[in-house]
Design an enzyme around this catalytic site. Structure first.
Site, PDB file in Angstrom:
ATOM      1  N   SER A 425      27.200  42.818  33.451  1.00  0.00           N
ATOM      2  CA  SER A 425      28.048  41.972  32.766  1.00  0.00           C
ATOM      3  C   SER A 425      29.516  42.306  32.968  1.00  0.00           C
ATOM      4  O   SER A 425      29.971  43.269  33.226  1.00  0.00           O
ATOM      5  CB  SER A 425      27.703  42.239  31.095  1.00  0.00           C
ATOM      6  N   PRO A 426      30.274  41.540  32.872  1.00  0.00           N
ATOM      7  CA  PRO A 426      32.027  41.579  32.974  1.00  0.00           C
ATOM      8  C   PRO A 426      32.319  42.791  32.069  1.00  0.00           C
ATOM      9  O   PRO A 426      31.985  42.774  30.728  1.00  0.00           O
ATOM     10  CB  PRO A 426      32.702  40.200  32.643  1.00  0.00           C
ATOM     11  N   GLN A 504      35.109  36.315  36.955  1.00  0.00           N
ATOM     12  CA  GLN A 504      35.551  35.919  35.618  1.00  0.00           C
ATOM     13  C   GLN A 504      36.933  35.727  35.517  1.00  0.00           C
ATOM     14  O   GLN A 504      37.666  36.588  35.636  1.00  0.00           O
ATOM     15  CB  GLN A 504      34.972  36.692  34.406  1.00  0.00           C
ATOM     16  N   TYR A 586      40.441  35.336  23.535  1.00  0.00           N
ATOM     17  CA  TYR A 586      41.531  35.190  24.647  1.00  0.00           C
ATOM     18  C   TYR A 586      41.942  33.873  24.593  1.00  0.00           C
ATOM     19  O   TYR A 586      41.434  32.842  23.635  1.00  0.00           O
ATOM     20  CB  TYR A 586      41.144  35.689  25.821  1.00  0.00           C
ATOM     21  N   ARG A 634      31.718  31.339  29.719  1.00  0.00           N
ATOM     22  CA  ARG A 634      31.574  32.438  28.498  1.00  0.00           C
ATOM     23  C   ARG A 634      32.031  31.980  27.330  1.00  0.00           C
ATOM     24  O   ARG A 634      33.294  31.429  27.413  1.00  0.00           O
ATOM     25  CB  ARG A 634      32.008  33.920  28.682  1.00  0.00           C
ATOM     26  N   ARG A 728      26.659  48.366  28.842  1.00  0.00           N
ATOM     27  CA  ARG A 728      26.556  49.599  28.773  1.00  0.00           C
ATOM     28  C   ARG A 728      25.795  50.420  29.635  1.00  0.00           C
ATOM     29  O   ARG A 728      25.627  51.429  30.011  1.00  0.00           O
ATOM     30  CB  ARG A 728      26.661  50.167  27.242  1.00  0.00           C
TER      31      ARG A 728
END
Length: 779
Positions: A425-426, A504, A586, A634, A728
């Protein structure tokens, strides 16, 4: 506290939890004066059968062998679950259930309480808890989901009660099913479902016997619960004051399951399930147990189990602790994590059935697997142990090559074939200088590429200097940055052939110009701040973050061109996939959410208008991105805040991007407003991916607390996701995917070990475990 602790004990409510608590406390302290009030008659009860787990029974056996032996004589046991849909039955075995009639359970507990000397006052309303608390050492409120005690002291217990979208009715059939049965009926009014299980087997001679509280049903019986969405219930005409007619209609709808037999009621009514959560379980010397304290949806069979376990824990804590306050605190401390875990599982199950209509078109075995794993407590690996043949059939239907776990099956998006379904994952690293990725990024992304994931994503790569979140964020707005990213892409493709590298692209919007995460997440810089822009002049955290400038026409055009220019550079760098970041508050996410977009022009207001600018950016990027390379988006599928993006909105957002050419939707949630209240838990965001995938039939990437390869296999095989992104776990173990393959004994093409690492493809020995066993035992 010993048995000399609370001497006078009042119990409000004569359900299993209240009765068992009374029996245990009396057994542990024979001199105690314990009185139980039950407003109904001894044989009045809601529902018919109850299911208890082996874990609960083990606790009962240890605490009260007399009750355990009585229960053992009554139990109906079975292993299979039958799932019937569209005329086909899928059977999964090895599950292990034990059930008995609720009335018989109460009789056993009545007998035990009476034998121990507990005062049982049936057909008697208990005095108010406050009145009892003044004359007793302990008041146990076991007065159910509609607890008067909880309501009377709401300021102390602080309950939160949530209603849900389905109606259900609790009925019985006078024959014993052979298995736990789920049956789906697609009617002209909508989807209805049946949950049924046996709770009494026929006696050898099929003759009824009589117990101390009246006749016992020894002809065999099954609990039958019929459930459907509220709108289906109304459309079917079941919303009448007398449910008798609808009960007959239910018997006709599920005539196949019932063999044409009727259903019977025990003053049953159509209900909506209510989830009860309390901030505190005790107030002074009054304590809540069972449904008064918490509820969990019946589809995971937990109500009686939780109540009995509450009683066990409460009695044990009273014995172990030096004072009543300490005992009540210990009881809540012990039970709350268990209950919360159960409630999370129950909530997942409840929501799955609420949205059942989304899944009915799945292939038969996948539908059955999806139903069995709906609560996340049953998993692919767990089912493979319980019923290898059933699980192998599901894997075959999914398309797994022989000997290949679901996570190592390939997936094609346009011209890109991913060798497995694992995504790194980013993850923002905040380690760039002037937006340029350095050696850290080469090693970080290179290590994860060597670790076996099918797709490795960069962090959010910003499209302009002012579009950075922090001074340490990477960018793709200069040739120097592009050269550095080319270096990373070349290493990944050369050192780990077959690994795809995705970029991304994003813009921080109103969440920009902040400190590095470990210096103060979302906190403004102490110096060197740059101006931020957004959909509307609303700071992320009022009084903390700066007020952004609302983008005007020229600003919108400039940002769109910045994304387009970054896409050109990403193509030249050699990235295999491009993702547009429209999540987490964002810039583009800020346009989508009504909490951050208060514009009154063509880019604000209804969702279709809020989508305009993100779609304009998407179109500009898609036009420049090579046609044979996939592009994903996303999104935050919910803002976890009142008035924000909803799950229904998320489907429409995804629909719009797919219509414009998105190849997959990366479904995340939240981080849009600081006051969000996420429902954290294992795989907690995956229901949103599931909804989008099975509503739109579009590939989705699931994210959010997916931590085990078993979870990945389960989500894929159930059809809730096409790819699983883990963050993680890949920080903890860069070789997470390769280690998952080794743990499953998989050595195929979906997870090839790099040649220099192949010698480490087996778990290293940890020490000698084969010491000689003793040959002789001398007395």
């Amino acid at each position: 506290m010993t048995a000399a602790g609370p001497h006078r004990i009042a119990v409000i409510g004569g359900g299993p939890g209240g009765l068992y608590a009374a029996a245990l406390l009396k057994r542990l302290g024979p001199d105690r004066e314990i009185t139980l009030w039950e407003r109904n008659a001894p044989d009045d009860t809601f529902g018919f059968g109850v299911v208890l787990s082996d874990e609960t029974l083990g606790g009962i056996e240890h605490a009260d062998p007399v009750v355990h032996r009585a229960l053992q004589r009554e139990f109906v046991r079975w292993d299979d679950i039958d799932i019937v849909h569209r005329g086909r039955t899928q059977t999964s075995g090895g599950h292990g259930f034990a059930a008995l009639g609720r009335r018989r359970l109460l009789e056993i507990l009545h007998e035990r309480c009476a034998g121990l000397g507990v005062g049982l006052r049936f057909r008697t309303q208990a005095p108010p808890a406050a009145e009892l608390a003044a004359t007793h050492d302990l008041v146990i409120a076991a007065d159910g989901v509609h607890s008067a005690t909880r309501d009377a002291h709401a300021d102390s217990f602080r309950p939160r009660i949530t209603g849900h979208r389905c109606r259900y009715i609790w009925l019985a059939a006078d024959f014993a099913l052979d298995a736990f049965r789920f049956e789906i009926a697609e009617t002209p009014y909508g989807v209805m479902q049946l949950h049924a299980y046996p709770f009494a087997r026929p006696s050898p001679d099929h003759r009824p016997t009589t117990g101390p509280f009246g006749p016992l049903n020894n002809s065999g019986a099954s609990t039958v619960i019929v459930e459907m969405r509220e709108e289906v219930w109304r459309a079917a005409g079941f919303d009448v004051p007398d449910p008798a007619e609808s009960i007959g209609q239910c018997a006709k709808v599920f005539a196949n399951a019932l063999g044409g037999r009727p259903l019977r009621s025990n003053n049953s009514a159509w209900l909506t399930f209510r989830t009860v959560v309390n901030a505190h379980w005790s107030h002074g010397n009054t304590v809540l147990i069972g449904d008064a304290a918490h509820t969990a949806h019946f589809s995971i069979g937990s109500g009686t189990k939780l109540a009995v376990e509450d009683a066990l824990a409460l009695a044990a804590c009273i014995e172990e602790q030096p004072s009543l306050p300490a005992a009540l605190a210990a009881y809540e401390s012990e039970r709350r994590p268990v209950v919360e875990s159960t409630q999370r599982a129950a909530a997942a199950s409840l929501r799955w059935f609420e949205e059942l209509g989304r899944h009915v078109d799945q292939p038969p075995r996948q539908f059955a697997f999806n139903l069995l794993t709906r609560s996340r407590r049953v998993t692919h690996d767990n089912l493979r142990l319980r019923d290898p043949a059933f699980t192998a059939g599901v894997e075959e239907e999914f398309g797994c090559p022989p000997g290949t776990p679901p996570m190592f099956t390939p997936l094609r998006l346009r011209g890109l074939e991913l060798r497995n379904r694992v995504v790194v994952s980013p993850m923002d690293m905040y380690s760039a200088s002037d937006g340029v990725p350095g050696d850290f990024h080469l090693v970080h992304l290179g290590a994860r590429a060597l670790g076996g994931a099918g797709l490795v994503m960069t962090e959010m790569v910003c499209v302009s200097p002012e579009g950075r979140i922090t001074p340490g964020c990477t960018g793709l707005y200069t040739d120097e940055q592009a050269a550095a990213w080319t270096r990373v892409a070349d290493f990944v493709h050369t050192a780990s052939p077959g690994t795809a590298l995705g970029v991304q692209l994003g813009h921080s919007g109103r969440k920009g110009s902040t400190k590095l995460m470990w210096e103060g997440i979302d906190q403004p810089l102490d110096h060197g701040n740059w101006p931020v822009t957004a959909a509307s002049p609303l700071p992320y955290a009022p009084g903390v973050n700066q007020v952004p400038h609302a983008l005007d026409r020229a600003g919108l055009d400039e940002v769109r061109e910045q994304f387009a220019a970054a896409a050109r550079r990403a193509d030249a760098c050699g990235f295999d996939l491009l993702e547009l970041h429209c999540a987490h508050g964002y810039l583009l996410s800020g346009f989508l959410s009504p909490l951050s977009n208060h514009r009154t022009d063509a880019y604000g207001g209804p969702l279709a208008h809020r989508l305009r600018f993100p779609l304009e950016v998407f179109d500009a990027v898609r036009e420049l991105w090579p046609d044979d390379r996939p592009m994903t988006v996303r999104i935050s599928a919910t803002d976890w805040a009142e008035g924000g993006t909803t799950a229904e909105d998320a489907v429409e957002i995804a629909r719009a991007f797919v219509a414009h050419g998105a190849d997959a939707i990366d479904v995340s949630t939240g981080q849009v407003v600081p006051g969000e209240r996420p429902e954290y838990g294992r795989s907690y965001q995956t229901p949103y991916a599931d909804r989008i995938r099975n509503t739109l039939c579009v590939p989705v990437i699931a994210v959010g607390a997916i931590s085990s390869w078993d979870d990945v296999n389960s989500l894929l095989l159930a059809g809730r996701a096409d790819l699983c992104a883990l963050a993680r776990p890949h920080l903890y173990d860069p070789h997470w995917t390769l280690h998952a393959a080794a743990a499953q004994g998989y050595t195929g093409p979906g997870a090839p070990w790099p040649l220099p690492y192949r010698a480490g493809s087996r778990t290293p020995p940890t020490g000698r475990t084969d010491a000689p066993k003793p040959r002789l035992t001398l007395g």
